[in-house]
Write a protein that holds these residues in place. Structure first.
Motif, PDB file in Angstrom:
ATOM      1  N   CYS A 143       0.769  -1.117  -0.076  1.00 16.85           N
ATOM      2  CA  CYS A 143       0.050  -0.120   0.101  1.00 16.85           C
ATOM      3  C   CYS A 143       0.864   1.246   0.164  1.00 16.85           C
ATOM      4  O   CYS A 143       0.518   2.179  -0.594  1.00 16.85           O
ATOM      5  CB  CYS A 143      -0.979  -0.197   1.167  1.00 16.85           C
ATOM      6  SG  CYS A 143      -2.350  -1.189   0.945  1.00 16.85           S
ATOM      7  N   ARG A 144       2.076   1.152   0.608  1.00 19.82           N
ATOM      8  CA  ARG A 144       2.834   2.420   0.550  1.00 19.82           C
ATOM      9  C   ARG A 144       3.329   2.554  -0.708  1.00 19.82           C
ATOM     10  O   ARG A 144       3.411   3.908  -1.359  1.00 19.82           O
ATOM     11  CB  ARG A 144       4.081   2.148   1.693  1.00 19.82           C
ATOM     12  CG  ARG A 144       3.758   2.234   3.138  1.00 19.82           C
ATOM     13  CD  ARG A 144       4.975   2.442   3.949  1.00 19.82           C
ATOM     14  NE  ARG A 144       5.783   0.985   4.141  1.00 19.82           N
ATOM     15  CZ  ARG A 144       5.570   0.234   4.769  1.00 19.82           C
ATOM     16  NH1 ARG A 144       4.439   0.084   5.769  1.00 19.82           N
ATOM     17  NH2 ARG A 144       6.189  -1.012   4.774  1.00 19.82           N
ATOM     18  N   LYS A 145       3.763   1.445  -1.478  1.00 24.10           N
ATOM     19  CA  LYS A 145       4.397   1.537  -2.761  1.00 24.10           C
ATOM     20  C   LYS A 145       3.013   2.035  -3.486  1.00 24.10           C
ATOM     21  O   LYS A 145       3.404   3.045  -4.683  1.00 24.10           O
ATOM     22  CB  LYS A 145       4.890   0.330  -3.423  1.00 24.10           C
ATOM     23  CG  LYS A 145       5.949  -0.029  -2.634  1.00 24.10           C
ATOM     24  CD  LYS A 145       6.762  -1.507  -3.458  1.00 24.10           C
ATOM     25  CE  LYS A 145       8.055  -1.822  -2.579  1.00 24.10           C
ATOM     26  NZ  LYS A 145       8.281  -3.260  -2.651  1.00 24.10           N
ATOM     27  N   LEU A 146       1.692   1.530  -3.458  1.00 30.95           N
ATOM     28  CA  LEU A 146       0.814   2.128  -4.496  1.00 30.95           C
ATOM     29  C   LEU A 146       0.451   3.480  -4.182  1.00 30.95           C
ATOM     30  O   LEU A 146       0.022   4.137  -5.128  1.00 30.95           O
ATOM     31  CB  LEU A 146      -0.319   0.963  -4.320  1.00 30.95           C
ATOM     32  CG  LEU A 146      -0.283  -0.302  -4.807  1.00 30.95           C
ATOM     33  CD1 LEU A 146      -1.482  -1.307  -4.410  1.00 30.95           C
ATOM     34  CD2 LEU A 146      -0.197  -0.041  -6.373  1.00 30.95           C
ATOM     35  N   THR A 147       0.438   3.959  -2.857  1.00 30.84           N
ATOM     36  CA  THR A 147       0.140   5.189  -2.600  1.00 30.84           C
ATOM     37  C   THR A 147       1.096   6.307  -3.284  1.00 30.84           C
ATOM     38  O   THR A 147       0.583   7.094  -4.136  1.00 30.84           O
ATOM     39  CB  THR A 147       0.314   5.453  -1.247  1.00 30.84           C
ATOM     40  OG1 THR A 147      -0.632   4.671  -0.406  1.00 30.84           O
ATOM     41  CG2 THR A 147       0.105   6.995  -0.722  1.00 30.84           C
ATOM     42  N   LYS A 148       2.381   5.752  -3.496  1.00 26.37           N
ATOM     43  CA  LYS A 148       3.417   6.643  -4.325  1.00 26.37           C
ATOM     44  C   LYS A 148       3.072   6.650  -5.776  1.00 26.37           C
ATOM     45  O   LYS A 148       3.025   7.715  -6.396  1.00 26.37           O
ATOM     46  CB  LYS A 148       4.915   6.249  -3.817  1.00 26.37           C
ATOM     47  CG  LYS A 148       5.787   7.240  -3.373  1.00 26.37           C
ATOM     48  CD  LYS A 148       6.839   6.717  -2.976  1.00 26.37           C
ATOM     49  CE  LYS A 148       8.214   7.182  -2.785  1.00 26.37           C
ATOM     50  NZ  LYS A 148       9.003   5.877  -2.285  1.00 26.37           N
ATOM     51  N   VAL A 200      -2.666   8.705  -4.550  1.00 22.89           N
ATOM     52  CA  VAL A 200      -3.644   8.736  -3.723  1.00 22.89           C
ATOM     53  C   VAL A 200      -3.385   7.765  -2.567  1.00 22.89           C
ATOM     54  O   VAL A 200      -2.556   6.971  -2.902  1.00 22.89           O
ATOM     55  CB  VAL A 200      -5.045   8.532  -4.374  1.00 22.89           C
ATOM     56  CG1 VAL A 200      -5.436   9.287  -5.288  1.00 22.89           C
ATOM     57  CG2 VAL A 200      -4.995   7.174  -5.176  1.00 22.89           C
ATOM     58  N   ASP A 201      -3.874   8.153  -1.480  1.00 22.83           N
ATOM     59  CA  ASP A 201      -3.740   7.205  -0.330  1.00 22.83           C
ATOM     60  C   ASP A 201      -4.357   6.006  -0.290  1.00 22.83           C
ATOM     61  O   ASP A 201      -5.690   5.824  -0.159  1.00 22.83           O
ATOM     62  CB  ASP A 201      -4.106   8.159   0.862  1.00 22.83           C
ATOM     63  CG  ASP A 201      -3.801   7.357   2.464  1.00 22.83           C
ATOM     64  OD1 ASP A 201      -4.283   7.741   3.287  1.00 22.83           O
ATOM     65  OD2 ASP A 201      -2.708   6.608   2.244  1.00 22.83           O
ATOM     66  N   ILE A 202      -3.587   4.810  -0.476  1.00 21.52           N
ATOM     67  CA  ILE A 202      -4.290   3.706  -0.517  1.00 21.52           C
ATOM     68  C   ILE A 202      -3.970   2.877   1.048  1.00 21.52           C
ATOM     69  O   ILE A 202      -2.924   2.890   1.386  1.00 21.52           O
ATOM     70  CB  ILE A 202      -3.606   2.778  -1.476  1.00 21.52           C
ATOM     71  CG1 ILE A 202      -3.735   3.360  -3.018  1.00 21.52           C
ATOM     72  CG2 ILE A 202      -4.292   1.194  -1.618  1.00 21.52           C
ATOM     73  CD1 ILE A 202      -5.222   3.537  -3.544  1.00 21.52           C
ATOM     74  N   LYS A 203      -5.039   2.662   1.539  1.00 29.42           N
ATOM     75  CA  LYS A 203      -4.961   2.086   2.909  1.00 29.42           C
ATOM     76  C   LYS A 203      -5.049   0.474   2.923  1.00 29.42           C
ATOM     77  O   LYS A 203      -6.027  -0.229   2.064  1.00 29.42           O
ATOM     78  CB  LYS A 203      -6.354   2.523   3.683  1.00 29.42           C
ATOM     79  CG  LYS A 203      -5.980   4.051   4.104  1.00 29.42           C
ATOM     80  CD  LYS A 203      -7.056   4.613   5.061  1.00 29.42           C
ATOM     81  CE  LYS A 203      -7.169   6.100   5.405  1.00 29.42           C
ATOM     82  NZ  LYS A 203      -7.246   6.723   4.111  1.00 29.42           N
ATOM     83  N   PRO A 204      -4.484  -0.029   3.808  1.00 36.30           N
ATOM     84  CA  PRO A 204      -4.618  -1.682   3.809  1.00 36.30           C
ATOM     85  C   PRO A 204      -6.051  -2.107   3.994  1.00 36.30           C
ATOM     86  O   PRO A 204      -6.324  -3.263   3.721  1.00 36.30           O
ATOM     87  CB  PRO A 204      -3.820  -1.903   5.037  1.00 36.30           C
ATOM     88  CG  PRO A 204      -2.760  -0.792   5.175  1.00 36.30           C
ATOM     89  CD  PRO A 204      -3.273   0.215   4.616  1.00 36.30           C
ATOM     90  N   THR A 205      -6.951  -1.281   4.764  1.00 41.54           N
ATOM     91  CA  THR A 205      -8.329  -1.642   4.767  1.00 41.54           C
ATOM     92  C   THR A 205      -9.047  -1.722   3.334  1.00 41.54           C
ATOM     93  O   THR A 205     -10.276  -2.149   3.318  1.00 41.54           O
ATOM     94  CB  THR A 205      -9.007  -0.667   5.629  1.00 41.54           C
ATOM     95  OG1 THR A 205      -8.738   0.671   5.298  1.00 41.54           O
ATOM     96  CG2 THR A 205      -8.527  -0.959   7.270  1.00 41.54           C
TER      97      THR A 205
END
Ligand code: G3P
Ligand code: MG
Length: 390
Positions: free
Chosen positions: A95-100, A104-109
């Motif tokens: 999720c950290r990589k996808l957010t970058k 947009v902020d991608i949360k594990p939830t």
């Protein structure tokens, strides 16, 4: 009443918030959504071939996800989750990589990968020795331990324990460093036993992610199965095979192919499964029974439905009384479309991944076929606004 004549997509998007002055009609629709304090729709996005290709984000992806943050004719945040048959690292790390990548902020939830569902079967194997496959070095062991598997071993551990298991591969330095084994007792200067596979009955084989060394992995899976879990022990006699208890074999991703940044789709974990089964069948005359997770399995879509419901409750700050229309956006008819259709969701097939319209119509009919994920999002929002209007 001109503004009410028709809600053609172009007019709606022209009047979407922050794009153009809001028309009377869109203000009415926004009011509808706002007063309902909820979005009439939600999305489930596939990743490879829809949002990213190999290491890069698809431009349409960043635009599409921004629309869901509120810059849309409904004027509300539109909830979404990501469901991928990919994996290979922890949900947090991905999720950290996808957010970058997607900005947009991608949360594990709101994120499900192929092996996330294994969290729901940990209890069955938590204290048992299990073989975990896929990914680079021991990344998958760390993911498995993060899920609660206390005795997770890799095929590299097996090779480090006894290089004769597969004489055609010599462990690289990083592979050796990633293993946690006991070299044959006599080899160790100081004794720090971690595992001796001649004394460790493997209870299950869990293929988390795409294996990196198919040959080694096929050999070790075959050894574990035919030696009833004790690698190197005598093989089951063919006559006994049918009656002997089976070691659980679990695959998390059935994709034969997937789309990365190469011009043609690449072989996936499903192709590895077929390669193993072909070898197994050539010896036993039959394929080995296995448990399959990942899209399009019902287990994964049921798991995703729960994750989406929890996400909606998280966004709405309370239980979900009225489920929104769900739109799955995918590039693979065999996993994204057929699974979404079976789950009763709407399905949108894009042309930026595995599916190639030149090769003829898709094997599984989507609700809609579009060029890319941005067009998919716009089409779905327009459709729901039509419903709101009618
Ligand atoms: O290895 C990943 C691949 O099989 C497909 O990933 O995101 O398209 O479901 P995705
Ligand atoms: Mg895909």
């Amino acid at each position: 009443m001109a503004s009410f004549v028709s809600l053609t997509p172009s007019r709606v998007w022209k009047s979407a918030p922050s794009l153009r002055p809001v028309s009377h009609c869109s203000r009415w629709l926004q009011h509808q959504a706002h007063s309902a304090k909820r979005s009439p729709l939600a999305f489930a996005f596939d990743i490879d071939g829809v949002l990213i290709r190999g290491p890069s984000a698809l431009p349409a992806a960043q635009r599409a996800l921004k629309l869901l943050e509120g810059a849309n004719p409904l004027g509300v945040k539109i909830p979404y989750i990501l469901i991928t048959n990919g994996g290979g690292e922890s949900e947090d790390a991905r999720c950290r990589k996808l957010t970058k990548l997607l900005q947009v902020d991608i949360k594990p939830t709101q994120y499900i990968q192929a092996h996330t569902i294994l969290k729901s079967v940990v209890d069955k194997y938590a204290d048992e020795p299990v073989l975990v496959l896929g990914g680079v070095n021991d990344t998958i062991r760390k993911v498995a331990e993060g899920y609660g598997f206390k005795r997770a071993y890799t095929t590299l551990d097996v090779l480090a324990w006894n290089p004769a298991v597969w004489p055609f591969h010599t462990l690289s330095e990083s592979e050796r460093a990633s293993t946690k084994v006991l070299k044959r007792c006599s080899d160790l200067p100081h004794h720090s036993p971690q595992v001796d596979f001649s004394k460790t009955p493997i209870r299950a084989i869990l293929v988390f992610h795409d294996p990196r060394n198919w040959a080694l992995d096929v050999q070790v899976i075959y050894d574990v199965i035919m030696s009833r879990g004790i690698i190197g022990a005598p093989y089951i006699h063919p006559n006994e095979y049918a009656s002997s208890p089976k070691i659980d074999l679990v695959f998390c991703n059935p994709d034969l192919v997937w789309r990365s940044d190469f011009a043609r789709p690449r072989l996936g974990q499903g192709a590895f499964r077929e390669a193993f089964q072909a070898v197994f069948k050539s010896f036993t005359g039959t394929t080995y029974p296995y448990i399959q997770y990942g899209k399009p399995t019902k287990a994964t879509y049921d798991f995703a439905t729960q994750v989406l419901t929890d996400r909606l409750a998280e966004i709405q700050g309370g239980p979900v009384h009225e489920a929104p229309s769900v739109y799955m956006v995918g590039d693979n008819p065999e996993s994204d479309i057929v699974g979404a259709n079976a789950a009763g969701w709407n399905s949108i097939l894009v042309r930026t991944g595995v599916y190639d319209p030149e090769a003829g119509p898709p094997k599984h009919k989507p609700t809609m076929e579009v060029e890319d994920v941005e067009e998919a999002v716009k089409w779905a929002i327009d459709r729901e606004m039509q419903k709101l209007r009618s």
